[in-house]
Write an enzyme that holds these catalytic residues in place. Structure first.
Site, PDB file in Angstrom:
ATOM      1  CG  ASP A 109      -5.560  -4.679   9.052  1.00 46.18           C
ATOM      2  OD1 ASP A 109      -5.527  -5.735   9.720  1.00 46.18           O
ATOM      3  OD2 ASP A 109      -4.580  -4.208   8.475  1.00 46.18           O
ATOM      4  CG  ASN A 143       3.129  -3.231  -0.398  1.00 42.21           C
ATOM      5  OD1 ASN A 143       3.300  -3.645   0.748  1.00 42.21           O
ATOM      6  ND2 ASN A 143       1.960  -2.896  -0.852  1.00 42.21           N
ATOM      7  CG  HIS A 156       1.392  -0.383   4.527  1.00 42.68           C
ATOM      8  ND1 HIS A 156       1.919  -0.900   3.363  1.00 42.68           N
ATOM      9  CD2 HIS A 156       0.684  -1.399   5.079  1.00 42.68           C
ATOM     10  CE1 HIS A 156       1.548  -2.143   3.219  1.00 42.68           C
ATOM     11  NE2 HIS A 156       0.797  -2.484   4.252  1.00 42.68           N
ATOM     12  CD  GLU A 164      -1.607   0.269   0.935  1.00 41.23           C
ATOM     13  OE1 GLU A 164      -0.545  -0.153   0.462  1.00 41.23           O
ATOM     14  OE2 GLU A 164      -2.727   0.017   0.470  1.00 41.23           O
TER      15      GLU A 164
END
Ligand code: GLP
Length: 276
Positions: free
Chosen positions: A98, A161, A165, A170
């Protein structure tokens, strides 16, 4: 799985492993490292064992605090290899998982800069072999990966969180998704603010991220997880039914996934019925 076509060594393939078990449900291998540093050491060792014997290896690489020890170990191992050896990191074709949208490549918080510090610089790689998804043209990434024959080994961390993920895919991400521009959730922005002087308003709102289908298409996958706060997420990704509520659970259908976890996560898994 890890011997490849090399002659079997008399030395143990992996040191620093306290437990090693094929997970009964999905054939995933779970390695309990003896400490958090060993998560990185083991990851580097396995990654290099899984590289193909011929041709330039195609490797997908993560950022984050967890893989830093892996990069240190890769750089050490590289010192023992001639630069023209196909397993030397300078020969790898790399695809990062990413990259933030809107940061210059030389911005210290960009994933380009992270890779420069931890992998490109130490191994003296050539920029034309190291790729990132382009937030302005993310779809081209999958085509580029295919043009190199697909990913031999993909290494990823786990973000925790809201959900377990991978990359920036996510909760709610399609298991069939390809590389795309994604909007970061408020909780991810909050979590990553630690890299932006604790200021969430400085964290980019979007990023280009490899898709879950792109990730699952890799031939071999290594997942690194360190820290007690990740234990529940790892447990859920491994044992609960696959669901887009838990992006990492998409890996349950993959034939070659190895989880390398710290002792605290191993203890949690063990205490919750995952045999180690
Ligand atoms: C972000 C990254 C993920 C990474 C995660 C955990 O969400 N996009 O790729 O796995 O952070 O990072 P860390 O290793 O610092 O816990």
């Amino acid at each position: 799985m890890f011997e490849g076509s090399e002659p079997r060594s008399t030395r143990p393939i992996i040191s620093h492993v306290t437990a090693l078990k094929q997970h009964a449900n999905h054939g995933h291998l779970i390695l309990a490292a003896q400490d958090t540093k060993a998560v990185g050491t083991i990851a580097a060792t396995l990654l290099m064992k899984l590289l193909p014997q011929h041709g330039d290896p195609v490797v997908a690489l993560p950022t984050g605090s967890t893989p830093i020890d892996m990069y240190k170990e890769i750089a050490l191992k590289a010192l023992e290899l001639p630069r023209d050896h196909s397993h030397h990191p300078a020969r790898w074709i790399t695809f990062n998982l990413d990259e933030y949208d809107g940061l210059q490549y030389n911005d210290p918080q960009s994933y380009h800069a992270f890779m420069q510090e931890h992998f490109f610089g130490p191994n003296h790689t050539a920029a034309d072999r190291n790729f990132f998804p382009d937030p302005k043209a993310p779809k081209a990434y999958d085509t580029l990966i295919r043009s190199y024959g697909g990913i031999d080994v993909l290494v990823a961390g786990i973000g925790v969180n809201e959900s377990p993920h991978i990359a920036f895919q996510e909760k709610g991400s399609s298991f069939e998704g390809r590389t795309s521009l994604v909007k970061l959730s408020a909780s991810t922005i909050q979590a990553n603010a630690r890299f932006f002087e604790g200021r969430p308003e400085c964290v980019p709102t979007h990023a280009a991220s490899m898709g879950l289908r792109t990730i699952q298409d890799a031939r071999n996958i290594l997942i690194l997880a360190s820290g007690e706060h990740k234990a529940r997420s790892v447990y859920e990704a491994l044992t609960l039914p696959p669901s887009t509520d838990r992006p990492a659970s998409c890996l349950q259908g993959h034939h070659s996934v190895t989880w390398i976890v710290c002792p605290k996560i191993a203890a949690y898994l063990s205490a919750h019925g995952v045999e180690l």
